[in-house]
Enzyme design. Structure first.
Site, PDB file in Angstrom:
ATOM      1  N   ILE A 128       0.982  -1.222   0.114  1.00  0.00           N
ATOM      2  CA  ILE A 128      -0.127  -0.142   0.021  1.00  0.00           C
ATOM      3  C   ILE A 128       0.506   1.305   0.063  1.00  0.00           C
ATOM      4  CG2 ILE A 128      -2.195  -0.743   0.971  1.00  0.00           C
ATOM      5  CD1 ILE A 128      -1.329  -0.068   4.009  1.00  0.00           C
TER       6      ILE A 128
ATOM      7  N   TYR B  27      -2.787 -10.802  17.422  1.00  0.00           N
ATOM      8  CA  TYR B  27      -1.497 -10.851  16.530  1.00  0.00           C
ATOM      9  C   TYR B  27      -1.259 -12.708  16.742  1.00  0.00           C
ATOM     10  CZ  TYR B  27       3.141 -11.856  14.133  1.00  0.00           C
ATOM     11  OH  TYR B  27       3.964 -11.972  12.943  1.00  0.00           O
TER      12      TYR B  27
HETATM   13  N1  SER Z   1       8.912 -10.828  15.475  1.00  0.00           N
HETATM   14  C1  SER Z   1       6.877 -10.347  15.139  1.00  0.00           C
HETATM   15  C2  SER Z   1       6.680  -9.692  16.559  1.00  0.00           C
HETATM   16  O1  SER Z   1       7.409  -9.291  17.191  1.00  0.00           O
HETATM   17  C3  SER Z   1       7.280 -12.153  15.713  1.00  0.00           C
HETATM   18  O2  SER Z   1       6.573 -12.703  14.303  1.00  0.00           O
HETATM   19  O3  SER Z   1       5.739  -9.161  16.666  1.00  0.00           O
END
Ligand code: SER
Length: 313
Positions: free
Chosen positions: A36, A143
């Site tokens: 993007i 996440y």
């Molecule tokens: N490096 C990533 C993070 O710190 C982990 O997948 O979010």
């Protein structure tokens, strides 16, 4: 036969170097970079680039048709620390883009997909040392939740629709070309920039906060190799491992080359995320199934980083 590849998220930390490596292997014109926002100079000048919002399936399809793309690497995602601040946005971005690409594979617009998972799929109830390929995955971050769900979606599309989607669980990735944005392992990149600029660094993780890490070169090899491997019957997002270290340990190696370097510790919200993740990873299944191995240990990583950032050692 040359295959046309689309990298989505080519302006990010991994995307940048992945595009350059894929162009080396498959030819500049056969690797379409997209994001993007514009990418770094090397990416922009070495081959095709498209501005692309991967939350819009129709826009992805347009690029696929324009270049007759066969393979997609979906590297766009919101990382762990920033996702904690924007849970809905993170979930929506990480899931919509994945489902768009999986649907395009299901509809046979493309033949093969790479999707990155992460050590963030594991949580406090997973074993901390040598975390196995298959174990309890109850992440405590937005996440991590999106990565576990993503792994399940990939398995579903593979089993139900025969989609060829491949995946690895990246640890913290360390590189000098592009800085990571909004992750928990970002300190291990920042520390180099600060060591060179100020000869000191204040770490947002505690001294002994050990996490699995990897030099970018190894992460790119894993990505390229898993996509090239012939054997692929069952979808699995593979554990891959290289080195594990804490802020204190990496600081000690940096100090060997920058003797005046000093480190302080002032942990913030990211500490809780780090505490919920594994400290080391068992990757024997990746070794067995597609000959995975890493090349760079902590000392060689530090040298490569300092050299890459133009610090003479
Ligand atoms: N490096 C990533 C993070 O710190 C982990 O997948 O979010």
């Amino acid at each position: 036969m040359a295959k046309t590849i689309l990298v989505i998220g080519s302006s990010g930390q991994i995307g940048t170097e992945l595009v350059l490596k894929l162009r080396q292997i498959y030819g500049n014109e056969n690797v379409i970079a997209s994001d993007i926002r514009v990418a770094n100079y090397e990416v922009m000048k070495s081959g095709p680039f498209e501005i692309l919002d991967a939350t819009k399936k129709r826009d992805i399809l347009k690029v696929i048709k324009k270049y007759k793309v066969k393979q997609v690497y979906l590297m766009a995602a919101m990382l762990s620390a920033i996702a904690e601040k924007h849970p809905h946005k993170a979930w929506s971005l990480n899931m919509t883009t994945l489902l768009n690409v999986l649907d395009l594979a299901k509809e046979k617009a493309i033949k093969q997909v790479f999707w990155p998972s992460s050590i963030a799929v594991f949580g406090s109830s997973s074993p901390k040392q040598n975390t196995p390929q298959e174990t309890i995955m109850a992440p405590s971050t937005v996440y991590g939740i999106s990565k576990v769900a993503g792994e399940n979606w990939c398995a579903y599309y593979h089993d139900k629709y025969g989609v060829d989607v491949r995946s690895v669980r990246y640890p913290g990735i360390i590189s000098y070309k592009t800085v990571p944005g909004g992750g928990t392992t970002d300190y291990a990149v920042e520390i180099f920039h600060e060591a060179i600029k100020n000869e000191s660094y204040t770490s947002f993780l505690n001294a002994n906060s050990t996490l699995p890490m990897m030099y970018m070169g190894d992460a790119i090899d894993a990505t390229v190799n898993i996509m090239r491997h012939e054997k692929f019957d069952k979808y699995t997002s593979y554990n891959i491992a290289a080195i594990s270290f804490s802020p204190k340990e990496i600081a000690k190696v940096i100090k060997k080359f920058i003797p005046k370097f000093s480190i302080n510790y002032k942990s913030d919200d990211r500490q809780a995320i780090a505490d919920s993740w594994p400290q080391s990873i068992d990757d024997k299944q990746a070794k067995r199934d597609w000959n995975w191995n890493y090349n760079f240990d902590l000392e060689s990583l530090v040298k490569l980083m300092l050299n890459g950032l133009n610090y003479k050692i």
